[in-house]
Design a protein around this motif. Structure first.
Motif, PDB file in Angstrom:
ATOM      1  N   ILE A  70       0.830  -1.207   0.000  1.00 54.09           N
ATOM      2  CA  ILE A  70       0.000   0.000   0.000  1.00 54.09           C
ATOM      3  C   ILE A  70       0.865   1.259   0.000  1.00 54.09           C
ATOM      4  CG2 ILE A  70      -1.648   1.352   1.361  1.00 54.09           C
ATOM      5  CD1 ILE A  70      -2.850  -1.330   2.286  1.00 54.09           C
ATOM      6  N   ILE A  71       1.904   1.254   0.848  1.00 54.74           N
ATOM      7  CA  ILE A  71       2.802   2.416   0.925  1.00 54.74           C
ATOM      8  C   ILE A  71       3.470   2.659  -0.427  1.00 54.74           C
ATOM      9  CG2 ILE A  71       4.948   3.290   1.934  1.00 54.74           C
ATOM     10  CD1 ILE A  71       4.094   1.839   4.543  1.00 54.74           C
ATOM     11  N   ALA A  72       3.910   1.561  -1.072  1.00 61.10           N
ATOM     12  CA  ALA A  72       4.560   1.690  -2.373  1.00 61.10           C
ATOM     13  C   ALA A  72       3.596   2.246  -3.420  1.00 61.10           C
ATOM     14  CB  ALA A  72       5.107   0.341  -2.824  1.00 61.10           C
ATOM     15  N   LYS A  73       2.344   1.835  -3.355  1.00 62.09           N
ATOM     16  CA  LYS A  73       1.335   2.329  -4.287  1.00 62.09           C
ATOM     17  C   LYS A  73       1.145   3.835  -4.158  1.00 62.09           C
ATOM     18  CE  LYS A  73      -0.698  -0.851  -6.905  1.00 62.09           C
ATOM     19  NZ  LYS A  73      -0.837  -0.684  -8.382  1.00 62.09           N
ATOM     20  N   LEU A  74       1.325   4.332  -2.934  1.00 64.21           N
ATOM     21  CA  LEU A  74       1.094   5.747  -2.672  1.00 64.21           C
ATOM     22  C   LEU A  74       2.366   6.592  -2.770  1.00 64.21           C
ATOM     23  CD1 LEU A  74      -1.288   5.331   0.416  1.00 64.21           C
ATOM     24  CD2 LEU A  74      -1.948   5.837  -1.947  1.00 64.21           C
ATOM     25  N   SER A  75       3.512   5.938  -2.980  1.00 65.47           N
ATOM     26  CA  SER A  75       4.791   6.646  -2.995  1.00 65.47           C
ATOM     27  C   SER A  75       5.316   6.787  -4.426  1.00 65.47           C
ATOM     28  CB  SER A  75       5.828   5.902  -2.151  1.00 65.47           C
ATOM     29  OG  SER A  75       5.383   5.781  -0.814  1.00 65.47           O
ATOM     30  N   LYS A  76       5.867   7.941  -4.715  1.00 68.84           N
ATOM     31  CA  LYS A  76       6.303   8.229  -6.078  1.00 68.84           C
ATOM     32  C   LYS A  76       7.526   7.435  -6.494  1.00 68.84           C
ATOM     33  CE  LYS A  76       6.643  12.038  -9.275  1.00 68.84           C
ATOM     34  NZ  LYS A  76       6.483  13.475  -9.468  1.00 68.84           N
ATOM     35  N   TYR A  77       8.498   7.298  -5.600  1.00 66.38           N
ATOM     36  CA  TYR A  77       9.736   6.628  -5.975  1.00 66.38           C
ATOM     37  C   TYR A  77       9.901   5.266  -5.304  1.00 66.38           C
ATOM     38  CZ  TYR A  77      11.000  10.640  -8.714  1.00 66.38           C
ATOM     39  OH  TYR A  77      11.018  11.623  -9.683  1.00 66.38           O
ATOM     40  N   GLN A  78       8.779   4.587  -5.111  1.00 70.21           N
ATOM     41  CA  GLN A  78       8.797   3.177  -4.739  1.00 70.21           C
ATOM     42  C   GLN A  78       8.109   2.405  -5.862  1.00 70.21           C
ATOM     43  OE1 GLN A  78       7.805   1.897  -0.786  1.00 70.21           O
ATOM     44  NE2 GLN A  78       8.395   3.846   0.134  1.00 70.21           N
ATOM     45  N   GLU A  79       8.677   1.270  -6.226  1.00 68.40           N
ATOM     46  CA  GLU A  79       8.152   0.477  -7.330  1.00 68.40           C
ATOM     47  C   GLU A  79       7.744  -0.913  -6.847  1.00 68.40           C
ATOM     48  OE1 GLU A  79       7.611   1.604 -10.317  1.00 68.40           O
ATOM     49  OE2 GLU A  79       8.649   3.538 -10.124  1.00 68.40           O
ATOM     50  N   ILE A  80       6.727  -1.473  -7.491  1.00 69.72           N
ATOM     51  CA  ILE A  80       6.223  -2.812  -7.173  1.00 69.72           C
ATOM     52  C   ILE A  80       6.480  -3.717  -8.378  1.00 69.72           C
ATOM     53  CG2 ILE A  80       4.197  -4.185  -6.580  1.00 69.72           C
ATOM     54  CD1 ILE A  80       2.989  -1.567  -5.429  1.00 69.72           C
ATOM     55  N   TYR A  81       7.098  -4.876  -8.113  1.00 69.57           N
ATOM     56  CA  TYR A  81       7.384  -5.822  -9.181  1.00 69.57           C
ATOM     57  C   TYR A  81       6.847  -7.207  -8.825  1.00 69.57           C
ATOM     58  CZ  TYR A  81      10.808  -2.368 -10.778  1.00 69.57           C
ATOM     59  OH  TYR A  81      11.420  -1.216 -11.221  1.00 69.57           O
ATOM     60  N   PRO A  82       6.179  -7.888  -9.755  1.00 65.01           N
ATOM     61  CA  PRO A  82       5.795  -9.284  -9.519  1.00 65.01           C
ATOM     62  C   PRO A  82       7.046 -10.130  -9.305  1.00 65.01           C
ATOM     63  CG  PRO A  82       4.673  -8.400 -11.453  1.00 65.01           C
ATOM     64  CD  PRO A  82       5.724  -7.398 -11.062  1.00 65.01           C
TER      65      PRO A  82
END
Length: 341
Positions: A70-82
């Motif tokens: 959730i934090i990554a979704k809301l943060s500009k310079y955090q990325e989510i990878y499968p």
């Protein structure tokens, strides 16, 4: 009664919170890491000192629980990878970590070769065998070899490179048996492996391992690089610059704080890396004044272009410099004016 109910609900909520924090989703989250000075971790025997600093840049990465996601979704310079974008199919955490460490070791060796060659100092190698990075599921080596094993002989014969190892195995036919001599945790052992044909259309006989050369570089003066806590190949360019700077009398830093990133090949080609925008953020926070980014021969989606987008967004004063080769970076620094206080 109400108080007991309230306590029970609080305990239940705490348990649920703990459980959800320990439950990991099939994703990784990356975020800006740090910019680390290289002079304390790289030492050339009798090397020259520098006024400024070369810095490698890192990205922090970890498995995502629901909160990190959730934090990554809301943060500009955090990325989510499968998970499949980070690890190879059926690759375990152990195999992934070993692969990252050996990629770093290869990068370090290439950086030493590039720097010493540029300084006009001879470079020699001693080949010791190969390391196992991965064991392919369903292939003959499964259950016999493990990631991290050091294979030094096949059928009682030493070999000088992974290419030589692969060529020997490929000369055999599926169904034939080879004997591998290897070391694991300091102990020597042997494994007999019945070769199997690859299912990639080549029908080539294989053991079923992903491997990398185990080679020791021999240079004079000696150099040590304490990279045990760093994984992956992305520090190659900055390693080579720091080593070369210690080998030569002229201080290429000119008093500046210089960060950057990029893989390095033995012939000095700078390659693409992941997380470039997060590394720009990390370098800016560390006070870097110059940042080297892989230019990829001017590709429209190059690391350099991505770095420029991030630099503009965070309004950094840091100079983003595109480089295709180690020579590009050296030439830029040689033409740089000395920093004045």
């Amino acid at each position: 009664m109400k108080r007991k109910t309230s306590i029970k609900l609080s305990i239940l909520a705490a348990i649920l919170l703990m459980a959800s924090a320990l439950y990991y989703l099939p994703y990784y989250v990356t975020k800006p890491g740090m910019a680390k000075e290289l002079e304390p971790i790289i030492k050339v025997e009798g090397g020259f000192e520098e006024e400024g600093n070369f810095m490698l840049t890192t990205v922090r990465m970890g498995k995502a629980n629901i909160y990190a996601y959730i934090i990554a979704k809301l943060s500009k310079y955090q990325e989510i990878y499968p998970v499949e974008d980070i690890r190879a199919e059926d690759e375990s955490d152990e195999e992934y970590n070993i692969r990252q460490l050996h990629m770093m070791a290869d990068s370090k060796t290439s950086a030493i070769e590039v720097a010493y060659t540029k300084a006009g100092i001879p470079v020699n190698y001693t080949y010791k065998g190969v390391y196992v990075l991965r064991v392919m599921p369903g292939m003959p080596a499964e259950g016999k070899l493990m990631p991290g094993d050091h294979v030094f002989e096949i059928d009682g014969k030493a070999f000088k490179s992974s290419d030589e190892f692969i060529k020997y195995v490929s000369s055999k036919k599926a169904g034939e048996v080879v004997k591998l001599s290897y070391k694991r945790n300091g102990k020597t052992d042997q494994a007999e492996v019945q070769l199997k044909a690859l299912e990639d259309g080549s029908n080539r006989a294989a053991v079923g391992i992903q491997l990398v050369d185990d080679k020791e570089i021999d240079v004079d003066p000696d150099v040590t690089v304490q990279s045990e806590e760093i994984g992956g190949p992305s520090a190659g360019l900055m390693f080579s610059l720091e080593i070369y700077n210690q080998l030569t009398k002229e201080d290429l830093t000119k008093g500046y704080q210089i960060a950057g990133t990029g893989t390095i090949t033995p012939d000095g080609i700078v390659g693409r890396i992941g997380g470039i925008q997060q590394k720009v953020v990390a370098a800016d926070k560390a006070g870097a004044e110059i940042f080297f980014a892989p230019n990829e021969e001017g590709a429209k989606d190059s690391n350099y272009q991505e770095a420029m987008i991030a630099a503009k967004d965070i309004k950094t004063k840091m100079k983003i410099v595109p480089v295709n080769t180690f020579e590009d970076a050296v030439l830029y620094l040689e033409n740089l004016k000395e920093k004045t206080s």
